[in-house]
Design a protein around this motif. Structure first.
Motif, short mmCIF file in Angstrom:
data_model
loop_
_atom_site.label_atom_id
_atom_site.label_comp_id
_atom_site.label_asym_id
_atom_site.label_seq_id
_atom_site.Cartn_x
_atom_site.Cartn_y
_atom_site.Cartn_z
N PRO A 192 52.34 34.38 38.14
CA PRO A 192 53.70 34.74 38.53
C PRO A 192 53.92 36.22 38.78
CG PRO A 192 53.60 34.21 36.19
CD PRO A 192 52.27 33.84 36.77
N THR A 193 53.11 37.09 38.17
CA THR A 193 53.39 38.53 38.28
C THR A 193 52.22 39.34 38.82
OG1 THR A 193 52.70 38.88 35.98
CG2 THR A 193 55.03 38.44 36.37
N VAL A 194 51.11 38.71 39.12
CA VAL A 194 49.92 39.43 39.60
C VAL A 194 49.41 38.77 40.87
CG1 VAL A 194 47.59 40.17 39.04
CG2 VAL A 194 49.31 40.05 37.23
N PRO A 195 49.26 39.53 41.97
CA PRO A 195 49.73 40.90 42.15
C PRO A 195 51.24 40.95 42.20
CG PRO A 195 48.94 40.03 44.24
CD PRO A 195 48.64 38.99 43.19
N VAL A 272 39.57 30.19 42.10
CA VAL A 272 39.79 31.61 42.42
C VAL A 272 41.10 32.05 41.78
CG1 VAL A 272 40.06 33.31 44.26
CG2 VAL A 272 38.57 31.32 44.61
N THR A 273 41.08 33.20 41.12
CA THR A 273 42.30 33.71 40.50
C THR A 273 42.12 35.19 40.24
OG1 THR A 273 43.89 33.39 38.68
CG2 THR A 273 41.56 33.20 38.14
N LEU A 274 43.20 35.86 39.84
CA LEU A 274 43.08 37.25 39.41
C LEU A 274 42.78 37.33 37.92
CD1 LEU A 274 44.73 37.77 42.21
CD2 LEU A 274 45.13 39.97 41.13
N SER A 275 43.42 36.51 37.12
CA SER A 275 43.10 36.49 35.69
C SER A 275 43.75 35.32 34.97
CB SER A 275 43.52 37.80 35.02
OG SER A 275 44.92 38.02 35.15
N SER A 276 44.11 34.26 35.69
CA SER A 276 44.81 33.14 35.09
C SER A 276 43.98 32.45 34.01
CB SER A 276 45.18 32.12 36.17
OG SER A 276 45.67 30.93 35.60
N THR A 293 38.72 40.96 42.73
CA THR A 293 38.73 42.41 42.53
C THR A 293 39.45 43.14 43.66
OG1 THR A 293 36.61 42.65 43.69
CG2 THR A 293 36.53 42.28 41.30
N ASP A 294 40.04 42.41 44.58
CA ASP A 294 40.64 43.03 45.78
C ASP A 294 41.69 44.07 45.44
OD1 ASP A 294 39.43 40.44 46.51
OD2 ASP A 294 40.19 40.88 48.51
N TYR A 295 42.39 43.90 44.34
CA TYR A 295 43.48 44.82 43.98
C TYR A 295 43.07 45.73 42.82
CZ TYR A 295 45.57 41.27 46.83
OH TYR A 295 45.82 40.39 47.86
N GLY A 296 41.76 45.84 42.62
CA GLY A 296 41.24 46.68 41.56
C GLY A 296 40.96 45.88 40.30
N ILE A 297 40.08 46.44 39.46
CA ILE A 297 39.84 45.86 38.14
C ILE A 297 40.67 46.69 37.17
CG2 ILE A 297 38.09 45.33 36.40
CD1 ILE A 297 36.02 45.32 38.68
N ARG A 298 41.80 46.12 36.75
CA ARG A 298 42.81 46.92 36.05
C ARG A 298 43.37 46.18 34.85
NH1 ARG A 298 47.44 47.98 39.95
NH2 ARG A 298 48.01 49.45 38.30
N GLU A 299 43.70 46.95 33.82
CA GLU A 299 44.36 46.36 32.66
C GLU A 299 45.68 45.71 33.04
OE1 GLU A 299 42.72 49.13 32.63
OE2 GLU A 299 41.51 49.26 30.79
N ALA A 300 46.38 46.31 34.00
CA ALA A 300 47.67 45.77 34.42
C ALA A 300 47.53 44.38 35.03
CB ALA A 300 48.33 46.71 35.43
N LEU A 312 33.35 38.33 38.61
CA LEU A 312 34.11 39.24 39.47
C LEU A 312 33.62 39.15 40.91
CD1 LEU A 312 34.20 42.37 37.15
CD2 LEU A 312 36.04 40.73 37.53
N ALA A 313 34.56 39.07 41.85
CA ALA A 313 34.21 38.95 43.26
C ALA A 313 35.39 39.34 44.12
CB ALA A 313 33.78 37.51 43.59
N SER A 314 35.11 39.82 45.31
CA SER A 314 36.17 40.11 46.28
C SER A 314 36.29 38.93 47.24
CB SER A 314 35.84 41.37 47.07
OG SER A 314 34.74 41.13 47.94
N PHE A 315 37.42 38.87 47.96
CA PHE A 315 37.59 37.78 48.91
C PHE A 315 36.59 37.91 50.06
CE2 PHE A 315 41.23 34.89 48.27
CZ PHE A 315 40.72 33.82 48.98
#
Length: 436
Positions: A192-195, A272-276, A293-300, A312-315
């Motif tokens: 819901p909040t990433v990105p 595929v997900t950002l961190s779900s 990893t398209d939007y960076g590997i970030r704590e946020a 970890l992989a990019s699109f």
């Protein structure tokens, strides 16, 4: 303890925390009747979301925190599982502990986390201190929890290693694709909040569209967090469902996936997900999983949690055909692949029930060590430091001292800006203005 039919009570404030708490109660106390108390708030789970957890409660009510405190089903339960935000858990532990103090019996109280713990570790743990069991979802988490509690002077014995209770389902079998029974299916699990930005979310839908065009032999699915009209643990802005429906030139092999995550994973070949948390569900089954990893590997974003996982992989890499498979050592360390992770929790509960009386519930925060913080947290739920509901008219003023100080600081800042920056500009403009 308790009545002839043992009972477990669950207090939850969102769909994901209801699922975690209800399934945890079932794993630890499978023979208990289940009483669901869903907190009335912006994220109260809908009936469909309750059913999707796969647990049918024997009784279910939507209540306020004050009503939960007065509910006999909570006080008389043999087991109480708190599936709430940390601040709400503290309010319940503080108030229930005060109500139970001096009594002959009380429930065994359990709390924990509905997913990966990648932010606010110490904050969340200290808010949950006071429960008999604070469940850690992996060996990795258990070590971090115990270290944090030791450093703060909290008895680390409450930390019990368990696992995410919704991990399971059939093992991944790629032969169905090989036999041509269904297409290779890529499922994007929405968060819901990433990105966060609308541009990034629209861009991610476009990446999915391009992937579907590039691989017409594949089925590409977008799995929304909730169905239309439902709310989740975190409100979704710029919903992927809306972005998908607004997408022009949609290829026929790009679509939405409804239903529970477990059902969708039954036909998924690449998650595929950002961190779900869906990543853990997929990894448990052996389904290849990609953490973007398209939007960076970030704590946020939370995807930093998956560093060293091999996922970890990019699109762009996925477009080229990469199918990541997380490493065994990382998945084992993070609670994936365990056969019976709730055995230690069942043993601890059984041990506690052999005692003549359970110890007092002692939250970390007290009126002595954090009066302002505690008063504010309790006040949000209409409770006073006594643990009792505030009289009508005072709940809205709870924490008013802290709010008043905040307003005063803000007013002081505005005054300084006005006198040092705005007023001189106005005077210069007035001096240079033509006289009427």
């Amino acid at each position: 303890m308790g009545s002839a039919v043992p009972r477990a009570a669950v207090i939850a404030d969102s769909d994901s925390r209801w699922r975690w708490a209800a399934l945890t109660a079932r794993k630890i106390a499978p023979g208990h009747a289940l009483d669901a108390r869903l907190l009335s708030c912006a994220t109260t789970p809908a009936p469909r979301q309750i059913e999707d957890a796969g647990v049918l409660p024997d009784t279910s009510r939507v209540v306020t925190v004050a009503e939960a405190l007065a509910d006999p089903a909570v006080a008389e339960a043999d087991l109480l599982v708190l599936g709430t935000l940390g601040g709400t858990a503290l309010a319940l532990l503080h108030s229930l502990g005060a109500a139970w103090d001096g009594g002959s019996r009380r429930p065994v109280v359990i709390t924990g986390y509905a997913g990966a713990v990648y932010e606010n570790l110490v904050d969340g743990l200290l808010l949950r201190a006071g429960a008999d069991l604070v469940l850690a979802n992996s060996p990795h988490d258990a070590r971090r929890f115990r270290e944090a509690y030791r450093g703060a002077g909290v008895d680390e014995e409450c930390v019990v290693e368990a696992g995410l209770p919704f991990l399971g389902g059939p093992r991944y079998d790629p032969s169905a694709v090989a036999r041509g029974e269904r297409p290779f299916t890529v499922c994007f699990a929405v968060q819901p909040t990433v990105p966060a930005s609308p541009a990034a979310r629209a861009g991610l839908v476009e990446k999915l569209r391009r992937h579907a065009l590039r691989h017409p032999e594949r089925q590409v699915l977008i799995k929304p967090r909730t169905r239309a009209g439902e709310t989740g643990t975190r409100p979704e802005r710029h919903a992927f469902r809306d972005l998908f429906e607004a997408l022009g030139d949609r290829p026929p092999n790009l679509g939405l996936a409804e239903g529970s995550m477990a059902e969708v994973l039954n036909r998924t070949d690449l998650l595929v997900t950002l961190s779900s948390t869906a990543a853990f569900e997929a990894m448990q089954r052996g389904i290849p999983t990609a953490i973007l990893t398209d939007y960076g590997i970030r704590e946020a974003h939370g995807n930093h949690f998956f560093v060293s996982s091999g996922a970890l992989a990019s699109f762009a890499q996925l477009d080229e055909g990469l199918v990541p498979r997380p490493g065994y050592s990382w998945t084992t360390e993070h609670g994936i692949g365990q056969r019976d992770p709730f055995g230690p929790a069942r043993a601890r509960v059984a041990q506690l029930r052999t005692r003549a009386a359970l110890p007092r519930v002692r939250p970390f925060y007290t009126p002595q060590n954090a009066p302002d913080y505690l008063e504010g947290l309790l006040g949000r739920h209409g409770l006073g430091l006594s643990g009792q509901p505030l009289p009508d008219g005072q709940a809205g003023r709870a924490g008013s001292g802290a709010m008043r100080r905040l307003i005063q600081r803000g007013a002081g800042g505005l005054y300084r800006v006005g006198t040092t920056r705005v007023a001189p500009v106005i005077r210069r403009l007035a001096e240079g203005a033509p006289q009427g």
